[in-house]
Design a protein around this motif. Structure first.
Motif, PDB file in Angstrom:
ATOM      1  N   HIS A   1       0.832  -1.203   0.000  1.00 42.24           N
ATOM      2  CA  HIS A   1       0.000   0.000   0.000  1.00 42.24           C
ATOM      3  C   HIS A   1       0.870   1.258   0.000  1.00 42.24           C
ATOM      4  CE1 HIS A   1      -4.230  -1.397   0.639  1.00 42.24           C
ATOM      5  NE2 HIS A   1      -3.566  -2.528   0.816  1.00 42.24           N
ATOM      6  N   ALA A   2       1.883   1.274   0.833  1.00 43.04           N
ATOM      7  CA  ALA A   2       2.773   2.435   0.908  1.00 43.04           C
ATOM      8  C   ALA A   2       3.502   2.650  -0.423  1.00 43.04           C
ATOM      9  CB  ALA A   2       3.785   2.258   2.044  1.00 43.04           C
ATOM     10  N   ASP A   3       3.940   1.564  -1.035  1.00 42.56           N
ATOM     11  CA  ASP A   3       4.621   1.673  -2.332  1.00 42.56           C
ATOM     12  C   ASP A   3       3.680   2.219  -3.399  1.00 42.56           C
ATOM     13  OD1 ASP A   3       6.879   0.621  -1.140  1.00 42.56           O
ATOM     14  OD2 ASP A   3       6.668  -1.365  -2.057  1.00 42.56           O
ATOM     15  N   PHE A   4       2.432   1.763  -3.390  1.00 39.92           N
ATOM     16  CA  PHE A   4       1.465   2.265  -4.366  1.00 39.92           C
ATOM     17  C   PHE A   4       1.223   3.758  -4.159  1.00 39.92           C
ATOM     18  CE2 PHE A   4      -2.871   3.360  -5.630  1.00 39.92           C
ATOM     19  CZ  PHE A   4      -2.799   3.078  -6.983  1.00 39.92           C
ATOM     20  N   VAL A   5       1.067   4.176  -2.916  1.00 41.13           N
ATOM     21  CA  VAL A   5       0.857   5.598  -2.637  1.00 41.13           C
ATOM     22  C   VAL A   5       2.053   6.414  -3.111  1.00 41.13           C
ATOM     23  CG1 VAL A   5       0.625   7.310  -0.789  1.00 41.13           C
ATOM     24  CG2 VAL A   5      -0.768   5.237  -0.751  1.00 41.13           C
ATOM     25  N   ALA A   6       3.255   5.922  -2.879  1.00 44.94           N
ATOM     26  CA  ALA A   6       4.461   6.641  -3.306  1.00 44.94           C
ATOM     27  C   ALA A   6       4.529   6.768  -4.824  1.00 44.94           C
ATOM     28  CB  ALA A   6       5.713   5.937  -2.778  1.00 44.94           C
ATOM     29  N   VAL A   7       4.252   5.680  -5.526  1.00 45.14           N
ATOM     30  CA  VAL A   7       4.278   5.706  -6.998  1.00 45.14           C
ATOM     31  C   VAL A   7       3.192   6.629  -7.524  1.00 45.14           C
ATOM     32  CG1 VAL A   7       3.809   4.297  -9.064  1.00 45.14           C
ATOM     33  CG2 VAL A   7       5.357   3.460  -7.305  1.00 45.14           C
ATOM     34  N   PHE A   8       1.995   6.520  -6.960  1.00 45.25           N
ATOM     35  CA  PHE A   8       0.886   7.355  -7.411  1.00 45.25           C
ATOM     36  C   PHE A   8       1.169   8.831  -7.141  1.00 45.25           C
ATOM     37  CE2 PHE A   8      -3.223   9.390  -7.258  1.00 45.25           C
ATOM     38  CZ  PHE A   8      -3.817   8.892  -8.403  1.00 45.25           C
ATOM     39  N   THR A   9       1.736   9.140  -5.976  1.00 48.40           N
ATOM     40  CA  THR A   9       2.076  10.522  -5.635  1.00 48.40           C
ATOM     41  C   THR A   9       3.107  11.079  -6.607  1.00 48.40           C
ATOM     42  OG1 THR A   9       1.565  10.123  -3.312  1.00 48.40           O
ATOM     43  CG2 THR A   9       2.977  12.012  -3.804  1.00 48.40           C
TER      44      THR A   9
ATOM     45  N   MET B   1       3.618  10.105  -9.735  1.00 48.77           N
ATOM     46  CA  MET B   1       2.971  10.311 -11.035  1.00 48.77           C
ATOM     47  C   MET B   1       2.051  11.534 -11.008  1.00 48.77           C
ATOM     48  SD  MET B   1       2.212   6.557 -12.657  1.00 48.77           S
ATOM     49  CE  MET B   1       1.386   5.872 -11.240  1.00 48.77           C
ATOM     50  N   LYS B   2       1.364  11.750  -9.891  1.00 49.46           N
ATOM     51  CA  LYS B   2       0.488  12.919  -9.761  1.00 49.46           C
ATOM     52  C   LYS B   2       1.302  14.197  -9.836  1.00 49.46           C
ATOM     53  CE  LYS B   2      -3.265  15.265  -8.134  1.00 49.46           C
ATOM     54  NZ  LYS B   2      -2.944  16.616  -8.495  1.00 49.46           N
ATOM     55  N   THR B   3       2.446  14.214  -9.175  1.00 50.35           N
ATOM     56  CA  THR B   3       3.336  15.377  -9.232  1.00 50.35           C
ATOM     57  C   THR B   3       3.817  15.602 -10.657  1.00 50.35           C
ATOM     58  OG1 THR B   3       4.032  14.996  -6.953  1.00 50.35           O
ATOM     59  CG2 THR B   3       5.489  16.349  -8.328  1.00 50.35           C
ATOM     60  N   GLU B   4       4.191  14.525 -11.341  1.00 46.71           N
ATOM     61  CA  GLU B   4       4.627  14.603 -12.736  1.00 46.71           C
ATOM     62  C   GLU B   4       3.496  15.132 -13.622  1.00 46.71           C
ATOM     63  OE1 GLU B   4       6.246  11.569 -16.234  1.00 46.71           O
ATOM     64  OE2 GLU B   4       6.183  10.871 -14.157  1.00 46.71           O
ATOM     65  N   TYR B   5       2.295  14.648 -13.396  1.00 46.64           N
ATOM     66  CA  TYR B   5       1.124  15.079 -14.164  1.00 46.64           C
ATOM     67  C   TYR B   5       0.865  16.566 -13.956  1.00 46.64           C
ATOM     68  CZ  TYR B   5      -3.818  15.275 -15.573  1.00 46.64           C
ATOM     69  OH  TYR B   5      -5.020  15.593 -16.163  1.00 46.64           O
ATOM     70  N   ASP B   6       0.897  17.007 -12.717  1.00 45.06           N
ATOM     71  CA  ASP B   6       0.665  18.421 -12.405  1.00 45.06           C
ATOM     72  C   ASP B   6       1.751  19.314 -12.997  1.00 45.06           C
ATOM     73  OD1 ASP B   6      -1.621  17.735 -11.013  1.00 45.06           O
ATOM     74  OD2 ASP B   6      -0.645  17.825  -9.040  1.00 45.06           O
ATOM     75  N   ALA B   7       2.993  18.842 -12.964  1.00 48.60           N
ATOM     76  CA  ALA B   7       4.117  19.644 -13.450  1.00 48.60           C
ATOM     77  C   ALA B   7       4.193  19.693 -14.968  1.00 48.60           C
ATOM     78  CB  ALA B   7       5.428  19.081 -12.891  1.00 48.60           C
ATOM     79  N   ASP B   8       3.577  18.734 -15.630  1.00 49.44           N
ATOM     80  CA  ASP B   8       3.679  18.641 -17.094  1.00 49.44           C
ATOM     81  C   ASP B   8       2.377  19.071 -17.770  1.00 49.44           C
ATOM     82  OD1 ASP B   8       4.984  18.152 -19.489  1.00 49.44           O
ATOM     83  OD2 ASP B   8       4.712  15.984 -19.400  1.00 49.44           O
TER      84      ASP B   8
END
Length: 67
Positions: free
Chosen positions: A11-19, A21-28
């Motif tokens: 669960h923690a790994d999924f949250v880290a990966v998703f976070t 990608m979300k940062t990448e999405y927001d920045a791009d």
């Protein structure tokens, strides 16, 4: 649950990966390629984690003596 630590780590790994990608999405500027990666990650989580690992946990939980 005997596999609780490993399950929590998933669960923690999924949250880290998703976070990330979300940062990448927001920045791009909401890039569709990144959005596709996010959708794939969520689908894979649903297909693999919930349908396999969470079902395994549910089976274990139901097998425990009721108090």
């Amino acid at each position: 649950y005997p596999k609780a630590a490993a399950h929590k780590k998933m669960h923690a790994d999924f949250v880290a990966v998703f976070t990330k990608m979300k940062t990448e999405y927001d920045a791009d500027n909401e890039n569709l390629v990144v959005l596709h990666k996010i959708n794939k990650a969520v689908f894979d989580w649903l297909k693999n984690h919930i349908m396999i690992h969470d079902k395994e946990f549910a089976h274990w939980y139901r097998s425990q003596p009721k108090k």
